[in-house]
Design a protein around this motif. Structure first.
Motif, PDB file in Angstrom:
ATOM      1  N   ALA A  75      -3.479   2.690  -6.629  1.00  0.00           N
ATOM      2  CA  ALA A  75      -4.337   1.696  -5.993  1.00  0.00           C
ATOM      3  C   ALA A  75      -5.082   0.887  -7.048  1.00  0.00           C
ATOM      4  O   ALA A  75      -6.151   0.351  -6.806  1.00  0.00           O
ATOM      5  CB  ALA A  75      -5.341   2.381  -5.066  1.00  0.00           C
ATOM      6  N   GLY A  76      -4.501   0.823  -8.249  1.00  0.00           N
ATOM      7  CA  GLY A  76      -5.136   0.082  -9.330  1.00  0.00           C
ATOM      8  C   GLY A  76      -5.007  -1.415  -9.163  1.00  0.00           C
ATOM      9  O   GLY A  76      -4.340  -1.918  -8.260  1.00  0.00           O
ATOM     10  N   SER A  77      -5.654  -2.150 -10.070  1.00  0.00           N
ATOM     11  CA  SER A  77      -5.643  -3.612  -9.992  1.00  0.00           C
ATOM     12  C   SER A  77      -5.860  -4.204 -11.372  1.00  0.00           C
ATOM     13  O   SER A  77      -6.321  -3.522 -12.291  1.00  0.00           O
ATOM     14  CB  SER A  77      -6.729  -4.111  -9.034  1.00  0.00           C
ATOM     15  OG  SER A  77      -8.015  -3.703  -9.492  1.00  0.00           O
ATOM     16  N   SER A 112      -7.336  -4.028  -1.686  1.00  0.00           N
ATOM     17  CA  SER A 112      -7.558  -3.607  -0.306  1.00  0.00           C
ATOM     18  C   SER A 112      -6.220  -3.662   0.429  1.00  0.00           C
ATOM     19  O   SER A 112      -5.541  -4.689   0.389  1.00  0.00           O
ATOM     20  CB  SER A 112      -8.565  -4.516   0.398  1.00  0.00           C
ATOM     21  OG  SER A 112      -9.799  -4.547  -0.287  1.00  0.00           O
ATOM     22  N   PHE A 113      -5.835  -2.565   1.101  1.00  0.00           N
ATOM     23  CA  PHE A 113      -4.583  -2.554   1.847  1.00  0.00           C
ATOM     24  C   PHE A 113      -4.511  -1.291   2.711  1.00  0.00           C
ATOM     25  O   PHE A 113      -5.404  -0.446   2.683  1.00  0.00           O
ATOM     26  CB  PHE A 113      -3.372  -2.627   0.908  1.00  0.00           C
ATOM     27  CG  PHE A 113      -3.205  -1.437   0.001  1.00  0.00           C
ATOM     28  CD1 PHE A 113      -2.198  -0.501   0.230  1.00  0.00           C
ATOM     29  CD2 PHE A 113      -4.020  -1.256  -1.111  1.00  0.00           C
ATOM     30  CE1 PHE A 113      -2.038   0.578  -0.607  1.00  0.00           C
ATOM     31  CE2 PHE A 113      -3.856  -0.175  -1.957  1.00  0.00           C
ATOM     32  CZ  PHE A 113      -2.855   0.742  -1.701  1.00  0.00           C
ATOM     33  N   ASP A 119      -0.668   0.083   9.746  1.00  0.00           N
ATOM     34  CA  ASP A 119      -1.862  -0.570  10.297  1.00  0.00           C
ATOM     35  C   ASP A 119      -2.844   0.436  10.884  1.00  0.00           C
ATOM     36  O   ASP A 119      -3.458   0.198  11.930  1.00  0.00           O
ATOM     37  CB  ASP A 119      -1.467  -1.581  11.381  1.00  0.00           C
ATOM     38  CG  ASP A 119      -0.675  -2.740  10.811  1.00  0.00           C
ATOM     39  OD1 ASP A 119      -0.933  -3.099   9.644  1.00  0.00           O
ATOM     40  OD2 ASP A 119       0.204  -3.254  11.513  1.00  0.00           O
ATOM     41  N   GLU A 120      -3.009   1.570  10.227  1.00  0.00           N
ATOM     42  CA  GLU A 120      -3.925   2.606  10.705  1.00  0.00           C
ATOM     43  C   GLU A 120      -5.150   2.753   9.819  1.00  0.00           C
ATOM     44  O   GLU A 120      -6.173   3.268  10.254  1.00  0.00           O
ATOM     45  CB  GLU A 120      -3.201   3.958  10.770  1.00  0.00           C
ATOM     46  CG  GLU A 120      -2.043   4.009  11.753  1.00  0.00           C
ATOM     47  CD  GLU A 120      -1.314   5.333  11.698  1.00  0.00           C
ATOM     48  OE1 GLU A 120      -1.445   6.040  10.685  1.00  0.00           O
ATOM     49  OE2 GLU A 120      -0.622   5.666  12.669  1.00  0.00           O
ATOM     50  N   VAL A 121      -5.038   2.320   8.565  1.00  0.00           N
ATOM     51  CA  VAL A 121      -6.080   2.596   7.570  1.00  0.00           C
ATOM     52  C   VAL A 121      -6.485   1.309   6.860  1.00  0.00           C
ATOM     53  O   VAL A 121      -5.642   0.465   6.536  1.00  0.00           O
ATOM     54  CB  VAL A 121      -5.582   3.632   6.543  1.00  0.00           C
ATOM     55  CG1 VAL A 121      -6.596   3.778   5.402  1.00  0.00           C
ATOM     56  CG2 VAL A 121      -5.346   4.980   7.209  1.00  0.00           C
ATOM     57  N   ASP A 122      -7.777   1.154   6.628  1.00  0.00           N
ATOM     58  CA  ASP A 122      -8.306   0.120   5.738  1.00  0.00           C
ATOM     59  C   ASP A 122      -8.797   0.813   4.473  1.00  0.00           C
ATOM     60  O   ASP A 122      -9.713   1.644   4.535  1.00  0.00           O
ATOM     61  CB  ASP A 122      -9.466  -0.632   6.392  1.00  0.00           C
ATOM     62  CG  ASP A 122      -9.012  -1.474   7.564  1.00  0.00           C
ATOM     63  OD1 ASP A 122      -7.936  -2.083   7.462  1.00  0.00           O
ATOM     64  OD2 ASP A 122      -9.738  -1.511   8.585  1.00  0.00           O
ATOM     65  N   MET A 123      -8.194   0.510   3.342  1.00  0.00           N
ATOM     66  CA  MET A 123      -8.576   1.133   2.078  1.00  0.00           C
ATOM     67  C   MET A 123      -9.089   0.071   1.111  1.00  0.00           C
ATOM     68  O   MET A 123      -8.500  -1.016   1.002  1.00  0.00           O
ATOM     69  CB  MET A 123      -7.390   1.847   1.451  1.00  0.00           C
ATOM     70  CG  MET A 123      -7.789   2.785   0.324  1.00  0.00           C
ATOM     71  SD  MET A 123      -6.519   2.916  -0.948  1.00  0.00           S
ATOM     72  CE  MET A 123      -6.744   1.362  -1.804  1.00  0.00           C
ATOM     73  N   VAL A 124     -10.200   0.377   0.443  1.00  0.00           N
ATOM     74  CA  VAL A 124     -10.765  -0.518  -0.566  1.00  0.00           C
ATOM     75  C   VAL A 124     -10.954   0.275  -1.855  1.00  0.00           C
ATOM     76  O   VAL A 124     -11.545   1.365  -1.847  1.00  0.00           O
ATOM     77  CB  VAL A 124     -12.121  -1.102  -0.107  1.00  0.00           C
ATOM     78  CG1 VAL A 124     -12.719  -1.970  -1.216  1.00  0.00           C
ATOM     79  CG2 VAL A 124     -11.962  -1.909   1.170  1.00  0.00           C
TER      80      VAL A 124
END
Length: 236
Positions: A75-77, A112-113, A119-124
């Protein structure tokens, strides 16, 4: 989840590269012979300046208790940083330059994804601040100075996992301000008696953090940061 387990080993490579680079910069104390003329430029003094550059936020998320049945993922950026610096140098008679430096920068690293793809989870996953307090050791070739540096790193993170249909199976923000270590190297060039420019690489490691949600499941996040930045300093 996207991150492959082999990335844990790869993430260590920047630190290894810095150590090799640092070794190439080490100058023995007797490198300056008795007949060698000292540097005509003196690096001693207090300085302030600014930095701009690139920041790579490496972050592996692991579903410790296999709550979602998906593998660890990345989940890096990648982002930009902009900040300021203050420091002090003291040049010794053998052209060795010792100093201390502190800096603080704002960063644009954010991702964020939905890691489940359903479409069950919002991750930041975000890093919006990065700073260091470091010792520096360099060797002055008149107005050109390669150096190695290392010390304390501090960053502010945000880690959020929200399940839309089951709040108890969510993780509220468990990021916060964390401390770690940093190691790096760079080169600095004096443009005039007061102004210098530099290019610098830093690797910072902040270890991992584990959070347990209301349902008892654990989520682990591992964090490391690589920065390449360019600076302009004014020496008093």
């Amino acid at each position: 989840m996207i991150f492959k387990s082999s990335n844990m080993a790869n993430r260590r490579n920047p630190a290894t590269a810095v150590l090799l680079l640092a070794a190439s910069f080490v100058v023995p104390s007797n490198v300056a012979s008795a007949g060698e003329a000292p540097s005509s430029y003196n690096w001693s003094g207090v300085y302030v300046g600014g930095n701009v550059g690139w920041s790579g936020f490496n972050s592996e998320w692991t579903d410790v208790d296999d709550d979602w049945g998906i593998s660890p993922f990345d989940a890096g950026s990648r982002g930009f940083l902009l900040g300021g610096v203050v420091g002090y140098n003291h040049q010794l008679g053998n052209n060795l330059v010792l100093g201390i430096e502190g800096d603080l920068a704002f960063t644009s690293n954010k991702r964020s994804f939905d890691p489940t793809g359903a479409d069950e989870v919002d991750m930041v996953n975000r890093m919006d601040m990065f700073g260091t307090v470091r010792a520096r050791a360099g060797y002055a070739f008149d107005r050109f100075m390669p150096y190695v540096t290392g010390g304390l790193a501090v960053a502010h993170f945000k880690h959020v996992w929200t399940e839309r249909d089951d709040v108890s199976d969510s993780w509220p923000d468990f990021g916060g301000t964390k401390a770690g270590w940093t190691l790096g190297a760079g080169v600095e060039l004096a443009l005039s008696d007061r102004w210098t420019v530099k290019a610098e690489y830093l690797h910072a490691d902040f270890g991992d953090v584990v959070s347990r949600n209301e349902d008892g499941y654990r989520l682990k996040v591992d964090r490391a940061v690589n920065t390449v930045r360019f600076g302009l300093n004014y020496r008093f």
